[in-house]
Design an enzyme around this catalytic site. Structure first.
Site, PDB file in Angstrom:
ATOM      1  N   SER A 264      -0.475   9.338  -1.045  1.00  0.00           N
ATOM      2  CA  SER A 264      -0.811   8.335   0.252  1.00  0.00           C
ATOM      3  C   SER A 264       0.841   8.130   0.941  1.00  0.00           C
ATOM      4  CB  SER A 264      -1.079   7.064  -0.200  1.00  0.00           C
ATOM      5  OG  SER A 264      -0.181   6.430  -1.239  1.00  0.00           O
TER       6      SER A 264
ATOM      7  N   ASP B  55       2.176  -3.099   2.255  1.00  0.00           N
ATOM      8  CA  ASP B  55       1.230  -3.718   1.410  1.00  0.00           C
ATOM      9  C   ASP B  55       1.747  -3.790  -0.066  1.00  0.00           C
ATOM     10  OD1 ASP B  55       0.770  -0.959   0.521  1.00  0.00           O
ATOM     11  OD2 ASP B  55      -0.912  -0.641   1.436  1.00  0.00           O
TER      12      ASP B  55
ATOM     13  N   HIS C 220       2.780   0.442  -0.656  1.00  0.00           N
ATOM     14  CA  HIS C 220       3.249   1.369   0.219  1.00  0.00           C
ATOM     15  C   HIS C 220       4.320   0.685   1.331  1.00  0.00           C
ATOM     16  CE1 HIS C 220      -0.936   2.744  -0.360  1.00  0.00           C
ATOM     17  NE2 HIS C 220      -0.280   3.900  -0.685  1.00  0.00           N
TER      18      HIS C 220
END
Length: 364
Positions: free
Chosen positions: A41, A332, A335
């Site tokens: 990610s 978040d 990340h």
């Protein structure tokens, strides 16, 4: 007279510095014909939009600071490191996901991302997350190469792949999902053995890309895993006792030391390759340990929601967000924010990209 000679020497020296710096910058910015991205990610620019997984960033508030203020599938409020690197190299402003059905031939020529949020080197990781495994990312890459050959021809494709900057960023999910939070792999490995297992999978991955024509690899180490907000949350006794999990950070540092040595061995085994260790631990840790120095205020919580556990579907358009994401290291609970990614990209521009430059003698 002495002053005049000194002045002439000084002027020649300044000219030398300016010219060599200019040449060095030009070399760095023109050496790479393309950017190819693999991993998780941290470098997924939207591939998860097109697969069946809960790990998606294609909804607000993700992307709120991206050009157009629209979610793209990037797990941040804006751009990721590959986007900034591609811009630094004058290739493109952002790196598109390979699975985008509207991907143009022109975009293919200058590079794409094959990465998938939730992926890792261990197949057990993607079995848990539903992400695109690294082995599947290789299969997509083969499709990419075939399409590239139809667009540019055999010889030009070889040149593009040879002179592409290949970014590989994965490994964190392997340890989070399989060792720390769901300790499945602890049944068969100690931390040292599991690190070796993950790096053996990485070696196979790099060799596969090499056999397909890639030669220049920037391989990320692990970040300070113990300082990721959700790890702090799961390990903290109370909200007042939130602090980095130093055992996990120590494990990450050990992994990175082993990785730096392993990549040198891999490079020696692959003639004509350049395999460069990419240190992401230190730049991220700089921000966490000295936030005021870099203009940050919050380092242990994300901007989205409480910042303690919200990520992917739990960070959504109904979730309140902080007033100023640029003051937060994390977007978040997992990340980083765009400003953090930008700082890491600048660090890599200074510390990693020069290691790919030509070695040329200049005569003036």
């Amino acid at each position: 007279m002495a002053y005049t000679i000194y002045f002439i020497i000084l002027m020649h020296f300044c000219t030398f510095v300016v010219v060599t710096t200019s040449i060095s910058n030009d070399l760095m910015r023109t050496k790479f014909l393309s950017i190819l991205v693999f991993g998780d990610s941290t470098v997924d620019t939207g591939n998860n939009n097109y697969i069946n997984t809960l790990a998606k960033g294609n909804h607000l508030p993700y992307g709120k600071d991206f050009p157009g203020h629209m979610p793209t599938g990037r797990f941040s409020n804006g751009k990721l490191v590959p986007d900034f690197i591609a811009s630094m190299l004058n290739l493109k402003d952002t790196v598109p996901p390979f699975l985008d059905p509207n991907l143009s031939d022109e975009e293919l020529l200058t590079g794409v991302s094959f990465a998938s949020g939730g992926s890792g080197f261990d197949d057990l990781t993607t079995a848990l997350t539903g992400a695109i495994a690294l082995s599947k990312q290789i299969e997509y890459f083969k499709v990419y190469v075939a399409r590239l050959k139809r667009i540019a021809g055999e010889n030009e494709t070889k040149r593009i792949l040879r002179d592409a900057l290949v970014i590989i960023s994965a490994g964190t999910n392997d340890f989070l999902f399989n060792f720390y939070d769901i300790p499945t792999r602890k049944l068969e490995f100690n931390i040292d053995g599991y690190q070796d297992y993950v790096q053996s999978r990485l070696q196979i991955f790099i060799k596969e890309l090499y056999d397909l024509g890639c030669r220049k690899f920037a391989v990320s180490g692990l970040p300070s895993i113990g300082c990721i907000p959700i790890q702090i949350t799961t390990k903290s006794v109370s909200l007042k006792d939130r602090k980095c999990e130093e055992d996990e950070n120590s494990d990450a540092k050990l992994y990175n030391r082993k990785l730096a040595r392993q990549l040198l061995k891999i490079q020696a085994m692959l003639p004509g390759s350049r395999v460069v260790y990419t240190n992401v631990y230190d730049p991220l840790n700089n921000l966490i340990n000295q936030p005021e120095k870099y203009g940050f205020k919050e380092t242990s919580k994300g901007c989205c929601g409480t910042g303690l556990f919200e990520v992917a579907p739990l960070c959504n358009e109904f979730t309140p967000i902080c007033e100023d994401p640029s003051k937060y290291v994390f977007w978040d609970s997992v990340h980083p924010t765009e400003i953090t990614y930008q700082y890491i990209a600048k660090y890599l521009e200074m510390e990693v990209l020069p290691k790919f430059q030509f070695h040329t003698d200049y005569v003036f």
